[in-house]
Design a protein around this motif. Structure first.
Motif, mmCIF file in Angstrom:
data_model
loop_
_atom_site.group_PDB
_atom_site.id
_atom_site.type_symbol
_atom_site.label_atom_id
_atom_site.label_comp_id
_atom_site.label_asym_id
_atom_site.label_seq_id
_atom_site.Cartn_x
_atom_site.Cartn_y
_atom_site.Cartn_z
ATOM 1 N N VAL A 10 0.772 -1.353 0.065
ATOM 2 C CA VAL A 10 -0.208 0.142 -0.181
ATOM 3 C C VAL A 10 0.850 1.285 -0.103
ATOM 4 O O VAL A 10 1.860 1.387 0.714
ATOM 5 C CB VAL A 10 -0.881 0.037 1.340
ATOM 6 N N CYS A 11 0.511 2.195 -0.940
ATOM 7 C CA CYS A 11 1.071 3.701 -0.844
ATOM 8 C C CYS A 11 -0.056 4.634 -1.028
ATOM 9 O O CYS A 11 -1.155 4.158 -0.776
ATOM 10 C CB CYS A 11 1.999 3.923 -2.177
ATOM 11 N N MET A 12 0.144 5.818 -1.340
ATOM 12 C CA MET A 12 -0.974 6.770 -1.260
ATOM 13 C C MET A 12 -1.780 6.589 -2.451
ATOM 14 O O MET A 12 -3.059 6.567 -2.525
ATOM 15 C CB MET A 12 -0.208 8.120 -1.244
ATOM 16 N N GLY A 13 -1.218 6.540 -3.678
ATOM 17 C CA GLY A 13 -2.351 6.487 -4.801
ATOM 18 C C GLY A 13 -2.000 5.184 -5.562
ATOM 19 O O GLY A 13 -2.905 5.128 -6.571
ATOM 20 N N ASN A 14 -1.104 4.516 -5.210
ATOM 21 C CA ASN A 14 -1.288 2.917 -5.804
ATOM 22 C C ASN A 14 -0.843 3.228 -7.454
ATOM 23 O O ASN A 14 -1.355 2.333 -8.286
ATOM 24 C CB ASN A 14 -2.448 2.193 -5.606
ATOM 25 N N ILE A 15 0.063 4.178 -7.728
ATOM 26 C CA ILE A 15 0.703 4.290 -9.085
ATOM 27 C C ILE A 15 1.911 4.186 -9.262
ATOM 28 O O ILE A 15 2.600 4.133 -10.341
ATOM 29 C CB ILE A 15 -0.238 5.266 -9.914
ATOM 30 N N CYS A 16 2.668 4.366 -8.186
ATOM 31 C CA CYS A 16 4.153 4.606 -8.236
ATOM 32 C C CYS A 16 4.718 3.269 -7.285
ATOM 33 O O CYS A 16 5.408 2.337 -7.861
ATOM 34 C CB CYS A 16 4.723 5.941 -7.672
ATOM 35 N N ARG A 17 4.725 3.526 -6.058
ATOM 36 C CA ARG A 17 5.499 2.732 -5.020
ATOM 37 C C ARG A 17 4.791 1.392 -4.679
ATOM 38 O O ARG A 17 5.486 0.417 -4.915
ATOM 39 C CB ARG A 17 5.528 3.288 -3.780
ATOM 40 N N SER A 18 3.727 1.235 -4.372
ATOM 41 C CA SER A 18 3.080 -0.149 -4.218
ATOM 42 C C SER A 18 2.755 -0.905 -5.359
ATOM 43 O O SER A 18 3.095 -2.153 -5.481
ATOM 44 C CB SER A 18 1.832 -0.049 -3.620
ATOM 45 N N PRO A 19 2.524 -0.340 -6.658
ATOM 46 C CA PRO A 19 2.534 -1.259 -7.982
ATOM 47 C C PRO A 19 4.153 -1.698 -8.127
ATOM 48 O O PRO A 19 4.002 -2.834 -8.621
ATOM 49 C CB PRO A 19 1.939 -0.297 -8.928
ATOM 50 N N SER A 20 5.123 -0.746 -7.913
ATOM 51 C CA SER A 20 6.378 -1.340 -8.026
ATOM 52 C C SER A 20 6.615 -2.364 -7.036
ATOM 53 O O SER A 20 7.242 -3.638 -7.413
ATOM 54 C CB SER A 20 7.425 -0.155 -7.848
ATOM 55 N N ALA A 21 6.256 -2.325 -5.809
ATOM 56 C CA ALA A 21 6.381 -3.589 -5.008
ATOM 57 C C ALA A 21 5.839 -4.854 -5.275
ATOM 58 O O ALA A 21 6.258 -5.694 -5.313
ATOM 59 C CB ALA A 21 6.001 -3.032 -3.433
ATOM 60 N N GLU A 22 4.592 -4.734 -5.835
ATOM 61 C CA GLU A 22 3.991 -5.845 -6.188
ATOM 62 C C GLU A 22 4.658 -6.447 -7.404
ATOM 63 O O GLU A 22 4.737 -7.682 -7.306
ATOM 64 C CB GLU A 22 2.313 -5.522 -6.481
ATOM 65 N N ALA A 23 5.248 -5.666 -8.348
ATOM 66 C CA ALA A 23 5.780 -6.357 -9.513
ATOM 67 C C ALA A 23 6.957 -7.061 -9.183
ATOM 68 O O ALA A 23 7.138 -7.911 -9.611
ATOM 69 C CB ALA A 23 6.207 -5.140 -10.537
ATOM 70 N N VAL A 24 7.987 -6.521 -8.416
ATOM 71 C CA VAL A 24 9.084 -6.921 -7.707
ATOM 72 C C VAL A 24 8.771 -8.181 -6.940
ATOM 73 O O VAL A 24 9.443 -9.094 -7.263
ATOM 74 C CB VAL A 24 9.825 -5.803 -6.891
#
Length: 161
Positions: A17-31
């Protein structure tokens, strides 16, 4: 926070989880999805805010991740829901503000599932994954560096649990 109720042996699903789910958390999901393939986990990401719902991850996050071999296929932004606290065994926030916001919406008795993702990092001092949205390409690379380290550390902990 109460981490003692969390048993890593029983983790079958993880939400980033991050604020908008367009930078950090989708990167974490992909990795994490790629690095943890052998563990058969359910992995997803979401944002505190729903303002980017149904959007693909930021093109800069995708460019940085794809250059390192990660796939963002089928990842679309969505807002965290109360049901996520039932559906996921571990909810990993990118920063302390995300933790605070998650605690406000977590159903009673399920707050223990929320942790900072970088608590699992082994090679960095940082406690939070900074939001790269208003910066340049280096910020997205740094996010990946942090996420890769925390992913490796979490996988080690899950395997040894």
């Amino acid at each position: 926070m109460t981490y003692n109720m969390l048993n890593l042996k029983e983790i079958k699903s993880i939400l980033f989880v991050c604020m908008g789910n367009i930078c950090r958390s989708p990167s974490a999901e992909a990795v994490f999805r790629q690095k943890s393939q052998a563990l058969s986990l359910i992995i997803d990401s979401a944002g505190i805010l729903g303002s980017h719902a149904r959007e693909k991850p930021d093109h800069r996050a995708q460019k940085a991740g794809i250059a390192r071999g990660y796939s963002f296929d089928k990842i679309k932004a969505r807002k965290v829901t109360e049901q996520d606290f039932e559906n996921f065994d571990l909810i990993l926030a990118m920063d302390k503000k995300n933790v605070q916001d998650l605690m406000k919406v977590a159903p009673e008795g399920l707050q223990y599932k929320v942790q900072l993702f970088l608590d699992y990092a082994e090679n960095v001092e940082d406690q939070e994954v900074p939001d790269p949205y208003y910066g340049g390409a280096k910020g997205f690379q740094f996010v990946l560096d942090l996420v890769e380290d925390a992913s490796d550390g979490l996988i080690k902990r899950l395997i040894s649990a």
